[in-house]
Design a protein around this motif. Structure first.
Motif, PDB file in Angstrom:
ATOM      1  N   GLY A 185       0.797  -1.094   0.118  1.00  0.00           N
ATOM      2  CA  GLY A 185      -0.214   0.011  -0.057  1.00  0.00           C
ATOM      3  C   GLY A 185       0.849   1.168  -0.018  1.00  0.00           C
ATOM      4  N   MET A 186       0.184   2.342  -0.223  1.00  0.00           N
ATOM      5  CA  MET A 186       0.875   3.692  -0.307  1.00  0.00           C
ATOM      6  C   MET A 186       0.014   4.716   0.050  1.00  0.00           C
ATOM      7  SD  MET A 186       3.211   5.523  -3.328  1.00  0.00           S
ATOM      8  CE  MET A 186       3.605   7.261  -3.113  1.00  0.00           C
ATOM      9  N   TYR A 187       0.315   5.844   0.737  1.00  0.00           N
ATOM     10  CA  TYR A 187      -0.687   6.706   1.314  1.00  0.00           C
ATOM     11  C   TYR A 187       0.288   8.015   0.855  1.00  0.00           C
ATOM     12  CZ  TYR A 187       2.263   7.479   5.291  1.00  0.00           C
ATOM     13  OH  TYR A 187       3.346   7.492   6.385  1.00  0.00           O
ATOM     14  N   SER A 188      -0.430   9.136   0.571  1.00  0.00           N
ATOM     15  CA  SER A 188       0.117  10.461   0.373  1.00  0.00           C
ATOM     16  C   SER A 188      -0.838  11.501   0.992  1.00  0.00           C
ATOM     17  CB  SER A 188       0.529  10.801  -1.089  1.00  0.00           C
ATOM     18  OG  SER A 188      -1.181  11.021  -1.604  1.00  0.00           O
ATOM     19  N   LEU A 189      -0.034  12.606   1.764  1.00  0.00           N
ATOM     20  CA  LEU A 189      -0.827  13.655   2.232  1.00  0.00           C
ATOM     21  C   LEU A 189      -0.693  14.736   1.609  1.00  0.00           C
ATOM     22  CD1 LEU A 189      -2.401  14.578   4.950  1.00  0.00           C
ATOM     23  CD2 LEU A 189       0.102  15.094   5.998  1.00  0.00           C
ATOM     24  N   ASN A 190      -1.774  15.701   1.324  1.00  0.00           N
ATOM     25  CA  ASN A 190      -1.609  16.843   0.395  1.00  0.00           C
ATOM     26  C   ASN A 190      -0.936  18.003   1.391  1.00  0.00           C
ATOM     27  OD1 ASN A 190      -3.690  17.579   2.369  1.00  0.00           O
ATOM     28  ND2 ASN A 190      -5.001  18.398   0.626  1.00  0.00           N
ATOM     29  N   GLU A 191      -0.350  18.955   0.792  1.00  0.00           N
ATOM     30  CA  GLU A 191       0.447  19.938   1.226  1.00  0.00           C
ATOM     31  C   GLU A 191      -0.527  20.901   2.540  1.00  0.00           C
ATOM     32  OE1 GLU A 191       3.197  20.936   0.901  1.00  0.00           O
ATOM     33  OE2 GLU A 191       3.814  20.353  -1.000  1.00  0.00           O
ATOM     34  N   GLU A 192      -1.832  21.007   2.361  1.00  0.00           N
ATOM     35  CA  GLU A 192      -2.694  21.402   3.411  1.00  0.00           C
ATOM     36  C   GLU A 192      -2.700  20.525   4.715  1.00  0.00           C
ATOM     37  OE1 GLU A 192      -3.746  21.276   0.102  1.00  0.00           O
ATOM     38  OE2 GLU A 192      -2.965  23.156  -0.257  1.00  0.00           O
ATOM     39  N   GLU A 193      -2.335  19.188   4.406  1.00  0.00           N
ATOM     40  CA  GLU A 193      -2.255  18.302   5.689  1.00  0.00           C
ATOM     41  C   GLU A 193      -4.103  18.126   6.113  1.00  0.00           C
ATOM     42  OE1 GLU A 193       0.359  19.571   8.923  1.00  0.00           O
ATOM     43  OE2 GLU A 193       1.754  18.810   7.790  1.00  0.00           O
ATOM     44  N   THR A 194      -4.804  17.896   4.746  1.00  0.00           N
ATOM     45  CA  THR A 194      -6.294  17.737   5.208  1.00  0.00           C
ATOM     46  C   THR A 194      -6.854  16.588   4.259  1.00  0.00           C
ATOM     47  OG1 THR A 194      -6.760  19.277   3.454  1.00  0.00           O
ATOM     48  CG2 THR A 194      -6.477  20.192   5.723  1.00  0.00           C
ATOM     49  N   ILE A 195      -6.176  16.048   3.510  1.00  0.00           N
ATOM     50  CA  ILE A 195      -6.494  14.935   2.563  1.00  0.00           C
ATOM     51  C   ILE A 195      -5.390  13.779   2.518  1.00  0.00           C
ATOM     52  CG2 ILE A 195      -7.400  14.261   0.566  1.00  0.00           C
ATOM     53  CD1 ILE A 195      -8.487  17.069   0.080  1.00  0.00           C
ATOM     54  N   VAL A 196      -5.978  12.718   2.767  1.00  0.00           N
ATOM     55  CA  VAL A 196      -4.781  11.441   2.387  1.00  0.00           C
ATOM     56  C   VAL A 196      -5.367  10.377   1.313  1.00  0.00           C
ATOM     57  CG1 VAL A 196      -3.770   9.550   3.446  1.00  0.00           C
ATOM     58  CG2 VAL A 196      -4.449  11.470   4.794  1.00  0.00           C
ATOM     59  N   ASP A 197      -4.475  10.553   0.195  1.00  0.00           N
ATOM     60  CA  ASP A 197      -4.995   9.537  -0.741  1.00  0.00           C
ATOM     61  C   ASP A 197      -4.116   8.164  -0.272  1.00  0.00           C
ATOM     62  OD1 ASP A 197      -6.411  11.026  -2.809  1.00  0.00           O
ATOM     63  OD2 ASP A 197      -4.657  12.223  -2.711  1.00  0.00           O
ATOM     64  N   ILE A 198      -4.983   7.036  -0.761  1.00  0.00           N
ATOM     65  CA  ILE A 198      -4.524   5.701  -0.394  1.00  0.00           C
ATOM     66  C   ILE A 198      -4.499   4.725  -1.821  1.00  0.00           C
ATOM     67  CG2 ILE A 198      -4.670   3.682   1.028  1.00  0.00           C
ATOM     68  CD1 ILE A 198      -5.991   5.569   3.066  1.00  0.00           C
ATOM     69  N   TRP A 199      -3.579   4.148  -1.949  1.00  0.00           N
ATOM     70  CA  TRP A 199      -3.530   3.072  -3.016  1.00  0.00           C
ATOM     71  C   TRP A 199      -3.114   1.833  -2.391  1.00  0.00           C
ATOM     72  CZ3 TRP A 199      -1.378   8.167  -3.183  1.00  0.00           C
ATOM     73  CH2 TRP A 199      -1.877   8.767  -4.344  1.00  0.00           C
ATOM     74  N   VAL A 200      -3.395   0.727  -3.279  1.00  0.00           N
ATOM     75  CA  VAL A 200      -2.899  -0.623  -3.161  1.00  0.00           C
ATOM     76  C   VAL A 200      -2.378  -1.092  -4.486  1.00  0.00           C
ATOM     77  CG1 VAL A 200      -4.287  -1.103  -1.168  1.00  0.00           C
ATOM     78  CG2 VAL A 200      -5.148  -1.687  -3.392  1.00  0.00           C
ATOM     79  N   MET A 201      -1.148  -2.240  -4.457  1.00  0.00           N
ATOM     80  CA  MET A 201      -0.991  -2.511  -5.609  1.00  0.00           C
ATOM     81  C   MET A 201      -1.504  -3.894  -5.913  1.00  0.00           C
ATOM     82  SD  MET A 201       2.996  -3.429  -6.800  1.00  0.00           S
ATOM     83  CE  MET A 201       3.571  -1.848  -6.982  1.00  0.00           C
ATOM     84  N   GLN A 202      -2.601  -4.047  -6.815  1.00  0.00           N
ATOM     85  CA  GLN A 202      -3.351  -5.095  -6.959  1.00  0.00           C
ATOM     86  C   GLN A 202      -2.538  -6.349  -7.669  1.00  0.00           C
ATOM     87  OE1 GLN A 202      -6.880  -3.541  -9.034  1.00  0.00           O
ATOM     88  NE2 GLN A 202      -7.798  -3.479  -7.271  1.00  0.00           N
ATOM     89  N   ASP A 203      -1.908  -5.806  -8.549  1.00  0.00           N
ATOM     90  CA  ASP A 203      -0.714  -6.791  -9.272  1.00  0.00           C
ATOM     91  C   ASP A 203       0.767  -6.489  -9.063  1.00  0.00           C
ATOM     92  OD1 ASP A 203       0.680  -8.392 -10.849  1.00  0.00           O
ATOM     93  OD2 ASP A 203      -0.565  -7.919 -12.651  1.00  0.00           O
ATOM     94  N   TYR A 204       1.324  -7.239  -8.025  1.00  0.00           N
ATOM     95  CA  TYR A 204       2.776  -6.779  -7.599  1.00  0.00           C
ATOM     96  C   TYR A 204       3.652  -6.946  -8.636  1.00  0.00           C
ATOM     97  CZ  TYR A 204       6.964  -6.694  -4.714  1.00  0.00           C
ATOM     98  OH  TYR A 204       8.122  -6.404  -4.454  1.00  0.00           O
ATOM     99  N   GLU A 205       3.432  -8.222  -9.649  1.00  0.00           N
ATOM    100  CA  GLU A 205       4.579  -8.575 -10.631  1.00  0.00           C
ATOM    101  C   GLU A 205       4.289  -7.357 -11.890  1.00  0.00           C
ATOM    102  OE1 GLU A 205       2.722 -10.804  -9.055  1.00  0.00           O
ATOM    103  OE2 GLU A 205       4.697 -11.729  -8.184  1.00  0.00           O
ATOM    104  N   GLY A 206       2.912  -7.011 -11.961  1.00  0.00           N
ATOM    105  CA  GLY A 206       2.857  -6.045 -12.939  1.00  0.00           C
ATOM    106  C   GLY A 206       2.965  -4.715 -12.535  1.00  0.00           C
ATOM    107  N   GLU A 207       3.067  -4.494 -11.530  1.00  0.00           N
ATOM    108  CA  GLU A 207       3.052  -3.000 -10.975  1.00  0.00           C
ATOM    109  C   GLU A 207       1.942  -2.431 -11.264  1.00  0.00           C
ATOM    110  OE1 GLU A 207       6.954  -1.207 -11.575  1.00  0.00           O
ATOM    111  OE2 GLU A 207       8.191  -3.064 -11.514  1.00  0.00           O
ATOM    112  N   VAL A 208       0.928  -2.989 -11.064  1.00  0.00           N
ATOM    113  CA  VAL A 208      -0.682  -2.105 -11.073  1.00  0.00           C
ATOM    114  C   VAL A 208      -1.048  -1.747 -10.079  1.00  0.00           C
ATOM    115  CG1 VAL A 208      -3.006  -2.439 -12.006  1.00  0.00           C
ATOM    116  CG2 VAL A 208      -1.100  -3.657 -13.271  1.00  0.00           C
ATOM    117  N   TRP A 209      -1.186  -0.440  -9.810  1.00  0.00           N
ATOM    118  CA  TRP A 209      -1.797   0.221  -8.601  1.00  0.00           C
ATOM    119  C   TRP A 209      -3.316   0.578  -8.921  1.00  0.00           C
ATOM    120  CZ3 TRP A 209       0.814   0.989  -4.085  1.00  0.00           C
ATOM    121  CH2 TRP A 209       2.430   0.825  -4.187  1.00  0.00           C
ATOM    122  N   ALA A 210      -4.061   0.629  -7.787  1.00  0.00           N
ATOM    123  CA  ALA A 210      -5.340   1.074  -7.727  1.00  0.00           C
ATOM    124  C   ALA A 210      -5.767   1.935  -6.509  1.00  0.00           C
ATOM    125  CB  ALA A 210      -6.458  -0.037  -7.734  1.00  0.00           C
TER     126      ALA A 210
END
Length: 296
Positions: A185-210
């Motif tokens: 998984g990966m998360y990112s926080l915006n500059e205003e520190e109010t919104i967190v976007d979250i992704w998961v890698m559905q296909d590890y070998e293919g490096e496909v994120w959702a």
């Protein structure tokens, strides 16, 4: 004792979610930087300087890692072909300038816990961003570290590096990796520190994120419950029992847990409380390498 510090675990299923599992009083300060099979690597500091230590809070085994003075810690892993526990390191440029790491070469090093030998040079080029990265996570037998829009992957069996794509995170102030069950998984926080976007890698070998979701921190709800809760110091994503949560640390000694829908689930309050992002799986295994390290 002002020199003691507690290891506290958080179990959201327990009646008292915060439990002290050990106390370290050999150092004036410490911060856990890695956890593997019940072993904790600590960044420690006192009036004599700073360094690294290893401990098992369950068996109360603890030892400083004096052979690693002058190195920066990048990750810990079990080396399955040998059964050894190893640390991935690189020389600290500041120590190299002061010649506190004699004959150090640029690149990466590996140190085996319990070994009488100094860290072993394995080559490679160390980017400045990697040395200053927040840390790495062990997933599928490799250490993963996020830098900019790339993920550096260290295969712990072959001890070779490769790179992996990460989801695009434009205009975000902070991004990092976490383990989301059987997915990266990966998360990112915006500059205003109010919104967190979250992704998961559905296909590890293919490096496909959702995309897993966008969490808007419930600032209005938090203010209604806690009043002047102060500034937000740190935010990260965590995974518990099939669900992804956001943990937010505020400067009034509050740690808040927000679900993927942006709802405040619960809050923890403890003086000087700070979360590490590490998951401690307690172990009663007593390792012989502690006595070897004590002699170093």
């Amino acid at each position: 004792d002002h020199l003691s510090r507690d290891f506290i675990t958080c179990d959201h299923l327990a009646a008292d979610m915060l439990q002290s599992v050990a106390r370290l009083d050999k150092s004036s300060g410490f911060f856990p930087v890695a956890c593997c099979d019940g072993l904790l690597v600590l960044h420690t500091w006192n009036t004599r300087g700073k360094g690294l230590s290893i401990c098992n809070p369950v068996t109360r085994q603890y030892a400083p890692l004096h052979k690693l003075d002058g190195f920066r810690f990048l990750g810990m892993y079990p080396h399955f072909p040998t059964g050894e526990y190893r640390l991935l390191l690189c020389p600290d440029p500041w120590f190299m300038a002061d010649k506190l790491v004699p004959h150090a070469q640029s690149g990466f090093y590996v140190f085996t816990l319990g070994s009488a030998q100094p860290p072993r040079h394995i080559g490679g080029l160390v980017a400045e961003e990697l040395m200053n990265s927040p840390g790495s996570i062990l997933f599928r037998g490799s250490l993963h570290c996020h830098i900019d829009n790339l993920i550096t992957v260290f295969d712990t069996t072959s001890e070779l590096f490769r790179q992996m794509r990460s989801p695009l995170v434009p205009d975000h102030g902070h991004a990092d990796l976490f383990e989301a069950g059987d997915m990266l998984g990966m998360y990112s926080l915006n500059e205003e520190e109010t919104i967190v976007d979250i992704w998961v890698m559905q296909d590890y070998e293919g490096e496909v994120w959702a995309s897993k979701g966008r969490v808007e921190l419930p600032i209005t709800e938090i203010m209604a419950q806690f009043g002047n809760f102060g500034a937000c110091w740190d935010v990260e994503a965590a995974y518990w029992d099939g669900d992804v949560f956001v943990l937010a640390k505020f400067d009034n000694d509050s740690l808040l847990r927000v679900n993927i829908d942006g709802k405040l689930v619960d809050s923890l309050h403890r003086r000087f409380l700070w979360h590490t992002g590490l998951r401690l799986k307690q172990s009663l295994v007593s390792h012989n390498f502690f006595s070897s390290i004590d002699d170093c």
